[in-house]
Design a protein around this motif. Sequence first.
Motif, PDB file in Angstrom:
ATOM      1  N   ALA A  19      43.218  45.846  40.032  1.00  0.00           N
ATOM      2  CA  ALA A  19      42.427  45.592  41.514  1.00  0.00           C
ATOM      3  C   ALA A  19      42.116  46.880  42.135  1.00  0.00           C
ATOM      4  CB  ALA A  19      43.475  45.125  42.326  1.00  0.00           C
ATOM      5  N   GLN A  20      42.525  47.935  41.669  1.00  0.00           N
ATOM      6  CA  GLN A  20      42.004  49.156  42.051  1.00  0.00           C
ATOM      7  C   GLN A  20      40.795  49.569  41.249  1.00  0.00           C
ATOM      8  OE1 GLN A  20      42.208  51.528  44.855  1.00  0.00           O
ATOM      9  NE2 GLN A  20      44.378  51.822  44.601  1.00  0.00           N
ATOM     10  N   LYS A  21      40.823  49.356  39.940  1.00  0.00           N
ATOM     11  CA  LYS A  21      39.751  49.726  39.442  1.00  0.00           C
ATOM     12  C   LYS A  21      38.433  48.753  39.946  1.00  0.00           C
ATOM     13  CE  LYS A  21      38.045  49.277  34.577  1.00  0.00           C
ATOM     14  NZ  LYS A  21      38.381  49.103  33.129  1.00  0.00           N
ATOM     15  N   TRP A  22      38.752  47.669  39.941  1.00  0.00           N
ATOM     16  CA  TRP A  22      37.669  46.602  40.720  1.00  0.00           C
ATOM     17  C   TRP A  22      37.208  47.410  41.958  1.00  0.00           C
ATOM     18  CZ3 TRP A  22      36.047  43.835  44.656  1.00  0.00           C
ATOM     19  CH2 TRP A  22      35.018  42.970  44.371  1.00  0.00           C
ATOM     20  N   LEU A  23      37.985  47.646  42.706  1.00  0.00           N
ATOM     21  CA  LEU A  23      37.502  48.205  44.118  1.00  0.00           C
ATOM     22  C   LEU A  23      36.535  49.373  44.116  1.00  0.00           C
ATOM     23  CD1 LEU A  23      40.913  47.823  45.987  1.00  0.00           C
ATOM     24  CD2 LEU A  23      38.734  46.262  46.286  1.00  0.00           C
ATOM     25  N   GLN A  24      37.003  50.255  42.911  1.00  0.00           N
ATOM     26  CA  GLN A  24      36.188  51.601  42.573  1.00  0.00           C
ATOM     27  C   GLN A  24      34.913  51.223  42.097  1.00  0.00           C
ATOM     28  OE1 GLN A  24      39.749  53.912  41.363  1.00  0.00           O
ATOM     29  NE2 GLN A  24      38.713  55.284  42.421  1.00  0.00           N
ATOM     30  N   GLN A  25      34.691  50.161  41.442  1.00  0.00           N
ATOM     31  CA  GLN A  25      33.436  49.725  40.624  1.00  0.00           C
ATOM     32  C   GLN A  25      32.432  48.883  41.794  1.00  0.00           C
ATOM     33  OE1 GLN A  25      35.103  47.112  37.471  1.00  0.00           O
ATOM     34  NE2 GLN A  25      34.633  48.894  35.996  1.00  0.00           N
ATOM     35  N   TYR A  26      32.970  48.410  42.566  1.00  0.00           N
ATOM     36  CA  TYR A  26      32.028  47.727  43.806  1.00  0.00           C
ATOM     37  C   TYR A  26      31.507  48.575  44.803  1.00  0.00           C
ATOM     38  CZ  TYR A  26      30.854  44.146  47.192  1.00  0.00           C
ATOM     39  OH  TYR A  26      30.133  43.441  48.075  1.00  0.00           O
ATOM     40  N   ASP A  27      30.031  48.515  44.967  1.00  0.00           N
ATOM     41  CA  ASP A  27      29.503  49.375  45.733  1.00  0.00           C
ATOM     42  C   ASP A  27      29.501  49.410  47.219  1.00  0.00           C
ATOM     43  OD1 ASP A  27      26.320  49.709  43.316  1.00  0.00           O
ATOM     44  OD2 ASP A  27      28.398  50.921  43.734  1.00  0.00           O
ATOM     45  N   TRP A  28      30.207  48.452  48.068  1.00  0.00           N
ATOM     46  CA  TRP A  28      30.417  48.299  49.208  1.00  0.00           C
ATOM     47  C   TRP A  28      29.623  48.635  50.206  1.00  0.00           C
ATOM     48  CZ3 TRP A  28      34.854  46.236  49.604  1.00  0.00           C
ATOM     49  CH2 TRP A  28      35.934  46.386  48.525  1.00  0.00           C
ATOM     50  N   PRO A  29      28.362  47.809  50.202  1.00  0.00           N
ATOM     51  CA  PRO A  29      27.353  47.837  51.047  1.00  0.00           C
ATOM     52  C   PRO A  29      27.799  47.680  52.608  1.00  0.00           C
ATOM     53  CG  PRO A  29      27.267  45.535  50.182  1.00  0.00           C
ATOM     54  CD  PRO A  29      28.386  46.499  49.319  1.00  0.00           C
ATOM     55  N   GLY A  30      28.863  47.103  52.915  1.00  0.00           N
ATOM     56  CA  GLY A  30      29.530  47.109  54.085  1.00  0.00           C
ATOM     57  C   GLY A  30      30.441  48.314  54.501  1.00  0.00           C
ATOM     58  N   ASN A  31      30.649  49.054  53.442  1.00  0.00           N
ATOM     59  CA  ASN A  31      31.451  50.369  53.609  1.00  0.00           C
ATOM     60  C   ASN A  31      32.898  50.055  54.018  1.00  0.00           C
ATOM     61  OD1 ASN A  31      29.372  52.604  53.050  1.00  0.00           O
ATOM     62  ND2 ASN A  31      28.361  51.418  54.764  1.00  0.00           N
ATOM     63  N   VAL A  32      33.413  51.026  54.741  1.00  0.00           N
ATOM     64  CA  VAL A  32      35.006  50.931  54.709  1.00  0.00           C
ATOM     65  C   VAL A  32      35.287  49.722  55.693  1.00  0.00           C
ATOM     66  CG1 VAL A  32      37.073  52.075  55.907  1.00  0.00           C
ATOM     67  CG2 VAL A  32      35.265  53.443  55.138  1.00  0.00           C
ATOM     68  N   ARG A  33      34.300  49.382  56.667  1.00  0.00           N
ATOM     69  CA  ARG A  33      34.747  48.175  57.468  1.00  0.00           C
ATOM     70  C   ARG A  33      34.897  46.882  56.357  1.00  0.00           C
ATOM     71  NH1 ARG A  33      30.524  47.322  61.713  1.00  0.00           N
ATOM     72  NH2 ARG A  33      31.636  48.942  62.650  1.00  0.00           N
ATOM     73  N   GLU A  34      33.873  46.815  55.457  1.00  0.00           N
ATOM     74  CA  GLU A  34      33.869  45.591  54.408  1.00  0.00           C
ATOM     75  C   GLU A  34      35.294  45.671  53.410  1.00  0.00           C
ATOM     76  OE1 GLU A  34      30.743  45.596  51.471  1.00  0.00           O
ATOM     77  OE2 GLU A  34      31.284  43.766  50.653  1.00  0.00           O
ATOM     78  N   LEU A  35      35.489  47.006  53.062  1.00  0.00           N
ATOM     79  CA  LEU A  35      36.757  47.221  52.354  1.00  0.00           C
ATOM     80  C   LEU A  35      38.054  46.542  53.144  1.00  0.00           C
ATOM     81  CD1 LEU A  35      38.310  48.593  50.080  1.00  0.00           C
ATOM     82  CD2 LEU A  35      38.176  50.538  51.108  1.00  0.00           C
ATOM     83  N   GLU A  36      38.151  47.074  54.585  1.00  0.00           N
ATOM     84  CA  GLU A  36      39.228  46.531  55.223  1.00  0.00           C
ATOM     85  C   GLU A  36      39.022  44.786  55.382  1.00  0.00           C
ATOM     86  OE1 GLU A  36      39.480  48.068  59.062  1.00  0.00           O
ATOM     87  OE2 GLU A  36      41.163  46.886  59.807  1.00  0.00           O
ATOM     88  N   ASN A  37      37.967  44.517  55.444  1.00  0.00           N
ATOM     89  CA  ASN A  37      37.989  42.774  55.473  1.00  0.00           C
ATOM     90  C   ASN A  37      38.186  42.175  54.240  1.00  0.00           C
ATOM     91  OD1 ASN A  37      36.030  40.549  54.910  1.00  0.00           O
ATOM     92  ND2 ASN A  37      36.401  40.558  57.140  1.00  0.00           N
ATOM     93  N   ILE A  38      37.963  42.948  53.209  1.00  0.00           N
ATOM     94  CA  ILE A  38      38.364  42.316  51.925  1.00  0.00           C
ATOM     95  C   ILE A  38      39.614  42.244  51.756  1.00  0.00           C
ATOM     96  CG2 ILE A  38      38.259  42.723  49.300  1.00  0.00           C
ATOM     97  CD1 ILE A  38      35.749  41.264  50.258  1.00  0.00           C
ATOM     98  N   LEU A  39      40.341  43.507  51.940  1.00  0.00           N
ATOM     99  CA  LEU A  39      41.849  43.637  51.934  1.00  0.00           C
ATOM    100  C   LEU A  39      42.405  42.582  52.881  1.00  0.00           C
ATOM    101  CD1 LEU A  39      42.198  47.460  51.628  1.00  0.00           C
ATOM    102  CD2 LEU A  39      42.456  45.761  49.617  1.00  0.00           C
ATOM    103  N   SER A  40      42.253  42.582  53.972  1.00  0.00           N
ATOM    104  CA  SER A  40      42.784  41.669  55.116  1.00  0.00           C
ATOM    105  C   SER A  40      42.872  40.325  54.466  1.00  0.00           C
ATOM    106  CB  SER A  40      42.306  41.800  56.331  1.00  0.00           C
ATOM    107  OG  SER A  40      41.158  41.161  56.449  1.00  0.00           O
TER     108      SER A  40
END
Length: 682
Positions: A573-594
């Motif tokens: 899962a960590q590898k997948w997160l680091q491959q994704y480009d996160w157009p929504g940045n940290v806010r999108e990362l938090e949303n995905i995790l939640s």
Amino acid sequence: MQNILIVGAGTGGSIILDLLQNLEFMNVKAIIDVDENAPGIIHAKSLGIAYGTEWESYLTTDLHIIFDVTDDETVFAALLQAKPAQTVLVPGSVANLFARLLQENDVYIKRIRGEMHKQRMVFDSIEEGMIGINEAGRINFFNRSASKMIGVPIKEVVGKPISKVVPSTRLLSVLNSGKSELNKELVLGNGLKIVTSRYPLLDYKGRKVGAFAVFKDITEVVALAEEITDLEKVKTMLEAIIYSSNDAISVVDEEGNGIIVNPAYTRITGLSEEQIIGQPASADINEGESIHMKVLKTRKPVRGVHMRVGENNREVIVNVAPIIVDGHIKGSVGVIHDKTEMRNLMKELDQARTIIRKLESTYTFDDIIGRSSDIEISIEQAKLAAKSNLAVLLRGETGTGKELFAHAIHSGGERKLKKFIRVNCAAIHPITLEEELFGVEKGDVENDVSVLEQGLFEEAENGTLFLDEISELPLAVQRKLLHYLQSGTIYRVGSERPLKLSVRVITATSKNLEKAMHDGFFNEELYYALNRISIQIVPLRLRKEDIPSIVEHLLVKLNQEFGMKVEVITTEAQKWLQQYDWPGNVRELENILSRAMIFTEPGETTLELKDIKKTLSSSESKDEDPFLPEKSTLGSIMDEYEKTILETALRENAGNKSLTANRLGISLRSLYYKLEKFSLDY
């Protein structure tokens, strides 16, 4: 939400089903009976509720209560043996008793409905809820507004103990102590927040005869009574209620002569009770016609009439409603509101409704997670900015953490103990934005005084004002902001008097200010004034090495919010997160995790890739890692990302464009442009 299983679909089971399916906090999972033509089974089919002949498959861990209405000891014993440990089993005798009581209750309700026809009172049409109890603590008065707010029909509560209808009530305490309780906040069982005042009821000899509560939704304004029956039988309690009210109330008979006024009425009008009782309804009027007489003539309520009354010539708003008994007009009741008091109330409501979010700074530089060179440069620049009082411009894409940096700069400076006020410039209507920021000063010709409404600049005195999405400021407001940055003074709207202030200004934008300046939408001088300390916050895709530490930090935060214990994320899962480009940045990362944490099994401590992939929208692949598609340009990829984000945000906000624009940190105008660009029809 309580999950319910009913075993036995006879008359008793059908009655219980009918009751529970109307309760918002009850969810009937299924009703079971070996007879598929049982009344409860037929009723369940019409309601779209699950039914069957076997109950074993419904004994799940999320089941809270089982009603056994079979009167079969064998069934009860089997249910007791098979049910989950936390599930409550209500035996057949109790369940049938409950069903019989419901039937008896229906008879009782019909009997008291006739009594209620004789006791309906003038306050049935007032928007405040009112409840009265007798010496035994049982309800003897319950108006329509109380029924609406509490969510219980009038016919079901009269004669019942108040504690059964409103479990959190303090009316019994007021009855016992004889002391009033004024303006107390209370949350009803249905979640409605009210403000309530409670009073003991005394007869003319000062003996306690009951207690009375007046309550209202915090946004409601008092209306007036529209209908009353049998005034003479309830006059004693009516007078006690009226004398306990803070609103000015007057009652006249069918001839238009005054019969009741309360102390609040004499206070506003300046007229004594003797000057009103027995006199024509026009006795207290200085300007305008008698609304009482108009209502007696038309038999229709009249609301919102502006008048001047009494010796003090007070300006008031009058509401009057007819008193009708068995179809005959018996009088009218009026409620008078002092306009001065109403102006104060409206001002408080306006302040309560303001859409400006005022926050105290709670974040520091320690809350900015990351060790990449780019983010460390931004942090060092922000720490230097915190030591000065110069304006700061934070630049970066949506979701990169500009507000977090603003908090940190405030907390790291000498103003950290003062206010930190955040303003989303894109969320406030341009017409009112200038007044919100700089305040208003209006001349009151009648009283020869100036009316001041403080703006956010004044409220942030000696503190920090954070202007998010600065590019959305109208040009006129931009010029006033520039003037403050150059001179340290502001002008309230409507005033020519300068006001010297000391406010630290931090601004942020996700837009291209240079283009906005070139296109004439952003003031050039303001741009250079803000650009003296400009801090660029890099997007998450350019500092992917920080993702593991950010994820670790977010898991701690989300565990606290959700009450969960997800402590580990798998390497996959960590590898997948680091491959994704996160157009929504940290806010999108938090949303995905939640959202991923919500998909985990109860008690799970590890977050897996499958949990994360469940959060992806249908437009994203659920089986493939996010590599570049073939024959794609950077522009087409970014457009596709942007379209996906827009679709996701619109779905999350049920198509509400204002909420979507706020969520994405863009103006409503920009959102409509993008919807047209990508042919999105919402």
